[in-house]
Design a protein around this motif. Structure first.
Motif, mmCIF file in Angstrom:
data_model
loop_
_atom_site.group_PDB
_atom_site.id
_atom_site.type_symbol
_atom_site.label_atom_id
_atom_site.label_comp_id
_atom_site.label_asym_id
_atom_site.label_seq_id
_atom_site.Cartn_x
_atom_site.Cartn_y
_atom_site.Cartn_z
ATOM 1 N N ASN A 186 0.733 -1.266 -0.063
ATOM 2 C CA ASN A 186 0.130 -0.188 0.105
ATOM 3 C C ASN A 186 0.943 1.156 -0.046
ATOM 4 O O ASN A 186 0.246 2.394 0.051
ATOM 5 N N GLU A 188 3.110 2.083 2.322
ATOM 6 C CA GLU A 188 3.791 2.275 3.446
ATOM 7 C C GLU A 188 5.218 1.744 3.574
ATOM 8 O O GLU A 188 5.528 0.713 3.029
ATOM 9 N N VAL A 189 6.132 2.677 4.351
ATOM 10 C CA VAL A 189 7.656 2.087 4.257
ATOM 11 C C VAL A 189 7.862 1.685 5.707
ATOM 12 O O VAL A 189 7.611 2.347 6.544
ATOM 13 N N LEU A 190 8.504 0.796 5.535
ATOM 14 C CA LEU A 190 8.795 -0.192 6.845
ATOM 15 C C LEU A 190 10.540 0.103 6.918
ATOM 16 O O LEU A 190 11.180 -0.616 6.118
ATOM 17 N N THR A 201 13.556 -6.626 19.699
ATOM 18 C CA THR A 201 12.163 -5.677 20.166
ATOM 19 C C THR A 201 11.184 -6.170 19.148
ATOM 20 O O THR A 201 10.938 -5.555 18.078
ATOM 21 N N TYR A 203 8.919 -8.689 16.505
ATOM 22 C CA TYR A 203 9.043 -9.501 15.467
ATOM 23 C C TYR A 203 10.395 -8.867 14.543
ATOM 24 O O TYR A 203 10.449 -7.536 14.617
ATOM 25 N N LEU A 205 11.545 -8.096 11.575
ATOM 26 C CA LEU A 205 10.625 -7.832 10.086
ATOM 27 C C LEU A 205 11.303 -7.997 9.175
ATOM 28 O O LEU A 205 10.984 -8.605 8.151
ATOM 29 N N TRP A 208 10.973 -11.659 7.382
ATOM 30 C CA TRP A 208 9.709 -11.824 6.670
ATOM 31 C C TRP A 208 10.080 -11.652 5.061
ATOM 32 O O TRP A 208 9.384 -12.314 4.480
ATOM 33 N N ALA A 460 -2.321 -10.696 5.002
ATOM 34 C CA ALA A 460 -2.140 -9.943 6.034
ATOM 35 C C ALA A 460 -1.439 -8.342 5.591
ATOM 36 O O ALA A 460 -1.764 -7.446 5.805
ATOM 37 N N LEU A 461 -0.285 -8.694 4.759
ATOM 38 C CA LEU A 461 0.405 -7.616 4.312
ATOM 39 C C LEU A 461 0.244 -7.185 3.073
ATOM 40 O O LEU A 461 0.464 -5.898 2.696
ATOM 41 N N MET B 1 -2.490 -0.104 6.362
ATOM 42 C CA MET B 1 -2.688 -1.445 7.206
ATOM 43 C C MET B 1 -3.295 -0.966 8.716
ATOM 44 O O MET B 1 -3.203 0.048 9.427
ATOM 45 N N LEU B 442 8.569 -0.008 23.831
ATOM 46 C CA LEU B 442 8.827 -0.435 22.365
ATOM 47 C C LEU B 442 8.793 0.667 21.163
ATOM 48 O O LEU B 442 9.676 0.652 20.502
ATOM 49 N N SER B 445 11.946 2.147 19.941
ATOM 50 C CA SER B 445 12.725 1.412 18.862
ATOM 51 C C SER B 445 12.119 0.948 17.737
ATOM 52 O O SER B 445 12.523 0.629 16.844
ATOM 53 N N ARG B 446 10.647 1.161 17.382
ATOM 54 C CA ARG B 446 9.849 0.720 16.475
ATOM 55 C C ARG B 446 9.121 1.687 16.019
ATOM 56 O O ARG B 446 8.229 2.411 16.730
ATOM 57 N N ALA B 449 4.669 2.318 11.820
ATOM 58 C CA ALA B 449 4.507 1.451 10.604
ATOM 59 C C ALA B 449 4.872 -0.087 10.785
ATOM 60 O O ALA B 449 4.044 -1.081 10.863
ATOM 61 N N GLU B 450 6.059 -0.273 11.641
ATOM 62 C CA GLU B 450 6.491 -1.617 11.993
ATOM 63 C C GLU B 450 5.585 -2.294 13.194
ATOM 64 O O GLU B 450 5.239 -3.441 12.887
ATOM 65 N N ALA B 453 2.593 -3.295 11.394
ATOM 66 C CA ALA B 453 2.893 -4.599 10.541
ATOM 67 C C ALA B 453 3.095 -5.704 11.537
ATOM 68 O O ALA B 453 2.378 -6.881 11.196
ATOM 69 N N MET B 454 3.378 -5.573 12.538
ATOM 70 C CA MET B 454 3.659 -6.672 13.644
ATOM 71 C C MET B 454 2.213 -7.181 14.103
ATOM 72 O O MET B 454 1.683 -8.410 14.105
ATOM 73 N N ALA B 456 -0.646 -6.720 12.442
ATOM 74 C CA ALA B 456 -1.258 -7.351 11.423
ATOM 75 C C ALA B 456 -0.873 -8.647 11.275
ATOM 76 O O ALA B 456 -1.635 -9.666 10.978
ATOM 77 N N ILE B 457 0.165 -9.212 11.167
ATOM 78 C CA ILE B 457 0.680 -10.527 11.469
ATOM 79 C C ILE B 457 0.294 -11.238 12.513
ATOM 80 O O ILE B 457 -0.175 -12.197 12.393
#
Lengths: 473, 473
Positions: A186, A188-190, A201, A203, A205, A208, A460-461, B1, B442, B445-446, B449-450, B453-454, B456-457
């Protein structure tokens, strides 16, 4: 868990022309190629499978442009196929005529080398060789290496978790990554571009997206781990009395040298004899042997590493652990030995290659080769097949020459060999990936529960299924 | 998301008593403990945070029993907290009074060692030490090692991606895993117990679960990679002229010895002096220095590795790269040096420890320590704080003694130090994880968007949010 698949994606809600107009507004006319502006490079990969001109090729220059392009395509339910150096061997970057290809080639360059952290920050469209050279200039080694280094791009290396020549020593592409930046379907930038070795800290990422073949996001930048340069390399070719002797020798050398053993390439006689013939060389051994191994020892300490390696091989010979051995005495010697193994570069020219890139537990590879050869001979008498592999990586390559079985359907050979793998819990792809070409064989290596979990994650993603549709699943 | 969270989970649809009856039917009365049958061990972890008796503790013996237990809890929307050796330091395995704890302790034992593949197949409830001993008996080394080895379990090590003593040489827990078996929230079993080093057949599912702190599935079995045993270990303590000298020495030794450097533990004077005092030893150095490093060299080749290590340190001394060095001449010597670093075992007894386990780019750690110490001194004059860490892993530990700041709120100290990390893109947890205790930090450090995503998974794999709710998110 419900299995979601691409069939649930809705059809495009915007006509292609409107999407292309929006993309031109966002990226500039110059970054949106259509029709005859699209060169052959964007049409297929190194397999030469089904060359197809995509509906357009996008050439974004920045992460932000990738994000804007994906947001536009996402809004339009427009499928997007990420493209790197197009050196893949599974059709994973081949677009359909209705897909838009997203090339990362302009998003290139090494951004930073941090000597204290021993890291290299690089854009996805950078060729592997450029990244290797930048690392070397700073006194480090980028441990990833493969034959396509001059063309393949870091983004593609990571999206496919490339293997290559150094896996026994330093792992696959995945193992080189400390940080990763990805654009989701979509837009979005991770951005997880950390340089830290340890970071618990939530998952992790990056894992993945590495190896997900462009189906979960588009990799735009990465922080790669650098290694110290190894000061000395020594190469030997040894003759062995069968597969079990090869595994024993690998364990013996690993126990003595750890991961200073940088290559342990096994060649069965069919492959070895063909390689010797193709290189026009003479085998350094008198007479034939049942198995050959090309071994590289790469040490940080150059002072007497050659003597140590030679001593270990002499001990092995004295104790009956091998039949014979030659150690390269010069760079030219080493190249001549490697040329036998690298005769695979001639396969596409000399053969009609039907290639397998499978993995199996190391102890099971020898018996599998015996069974596979016997089964091929029974099914297609007169077939010419070549067995070789990186056994330290549990990776076996098999190439069947289609010319030796006139009129054979390649697909029948694939199905025949893969069917033998299933009961052994083998993998239909050790390093090349699934892409388009191995999709139907994926259930041999993955249970329905695993496939359903993958599909759920994909949904999901990328709920609209716009990223590289038709690949992997 | 869209961000999904546990608040979307529906309340339990079955009363607890009915769920417990179903669990007793499936696992046997003996495997379902309630009330006074639940010992203290199940109530909290090594932090001693908020001891709580869960509604029940389940003790399944097999993967199938784990699957049946989860299917029952899933149907009832019943939260489940996986428990291993309860040695965690983030509260990640502490259940609430309404949760059911799922202990893996009966699902234990080493199933197989495959010498050809150099792999060990182990059940989740096996202690790390048992697995290490089995590997050693077969002539291999399991490269994961940490202080809690006698109590911690493999399942917990993997669920938290444990770090420990050997990361600089062999990576974290994640890097030891070739295959993994996991039970999903709904009781489905994902069995990916391959022994292959390379396997590019779709998403590499094991990486989704390693380090996910029990929020995506319950790990039941694993195939771990084994390494050859190192034949010789040598230990040195060196005195350095500041942090940059430490980084230079680390790079110098890495370039000479690769990952034969098995430990590179940095101690600032506050920590070093305290360690010397606690061990009742005398510092081997005359006078004070601005930084100390405890270095271990571990080699496969015992013949002259001690001489090589000593020569490298002598060169460094001669060239002004360090101030002083002592090399342990015996196992007893080495233990005495390690005792200084391992004085942390006394921290819970001697101090009121406020512990930090952060990571930063290696080059940024020295300046961070200076700034952090100055800021702590300005905010809480007279505070006693200890700085040390595994700099090769980019990991810094800081312990502030609460006793030295009478009446201080621990939380205020946490917030104060973590706030300094944010602008440096540091990580609030290098190895201990987030669990319950670091959730609020958390976002330092995240990115959002991160985190989205977590979530959503998490929602894709556990839509009812029954696995370890309230942890991580």
């Amino acid at each position: 868990m419900t299995l979601h698949n691409d069939a649930t994606a809705q059809p495009c809600t915007a006509p292609l022309s409107a999407t292309l107009d929006a993309l031109r507004d966002a990226l500039g006319d110059n970054a949106v190629r259509v029709g005859e502006q699209i060169g052959e490079r964007a049409m297929t990969d190194w397999t030469r499978h089904a060359p197809t001109r995509p509906a357009a090729v996008l050439l974004p220059r920045t992460t932000d442009e990738v994000a804007r392009a994906l947001a536009i395509c996402h809004a339009a339910y427009q499928p997007v196929v990420p493209q790197g150096g197009m050196t893949g061997l599974a059709g994973g970057a081949i677009a359909r005529a209705t897909d838009i290809a997203l090339s990362l080639e302009r998003l290139s360059g090494v951004e930073e080398i941090d000597s204290a952290s021993a890291t290299l920050t690089v854009r996805a469209g950078t060729t592997l060789q450029t990244a290797q050279e930048a690392a070397a200039e700073a006194g480090f080694e980028l441990a990833l290496d493969l034959g396509a280094r001059g063309s393949c791009q870091i983004g593609g290396n990571l999206a496919t978790n490339a293997g290559g020549n150094r896996v026994i020593q330093s792992g696959t592409a995945r193992d080189q990554v400390l940080g990763l930046e990805v654009v989701l379907a979509n837009g979005e930038v991770l951005s997880s571009l950390g340089k830290m070795v340890k970071n618990n800290t939530g998952y992790d990422l990056k894992h993945w997206f590495i190896g997900s073949e462009g189906t979960l996001g588009v990799i735009t930048r990465a922080v790669l781990r650098l290694h110290p340069q190894r000061a000395a390399r020594h190469t030997a070719l040894v003759a062995l009395d069968g597969y079990d002797a090869a595994v024993s020798l690998l364990r013996r050398l690993s126990t003595r040298f750890g991961n200073d053993i940088g290559a342990f390439e096994i060649m069965w006689p069919d492959f070895y004899d063909f390689g010797v013939k193709l290189t026009g060389a003479r085998s350094p051994f008198d007479g034939a042997h049942s198995l050959y191994a090309l071994i590289e020892h790469a040490s940080f300490d150059a002072s007497d590493s050659g003597e140590r390696f030679a001593a270990a091989l002499t001990d092995a010979l004295d104790e009956g652990a091998m039949r014979d051995a030659v150690i390269a005495q010069s760079v030219a010697d080493a190249r001549a030995l490697w040329a036998i193994r690298e005769c695979t570069a001639e396969f596409p020219v000399r053969l009609d290659p039907i290639n397998f890139d499978v993995s199996l537990p190391i102890g099971a590879i020898g018996a599998f080769v015996e069974r596979c050869r016997a089964a091929l001979d029974a099914r297609w008498p007169g077939n010419e097949s070549y067995f070789f592999g990186h056994i330290g990586d549990s990776n076996l390559h098999v190439t069947v020459d289609g010319h030796s079985i006139p009129g054979v359907d390649h697909h029948a050979v694939y199905a025949f060999v893969y069917d033998m793998l299933g009961p052994l819990h083998g993998s239909v792809s050790a390093e090349h990936g699934i892409g388009l070409l191995k999709r139907e064989f994926l259930p041999i290596s993955r249970s329905s529960a695993e496939l359903a979990a993958m599909a759920a994650i994909r949904h999901a993603l990328d709920p609209r299924g716009i990223l590289n549709p038709g690949k992997l699943f």
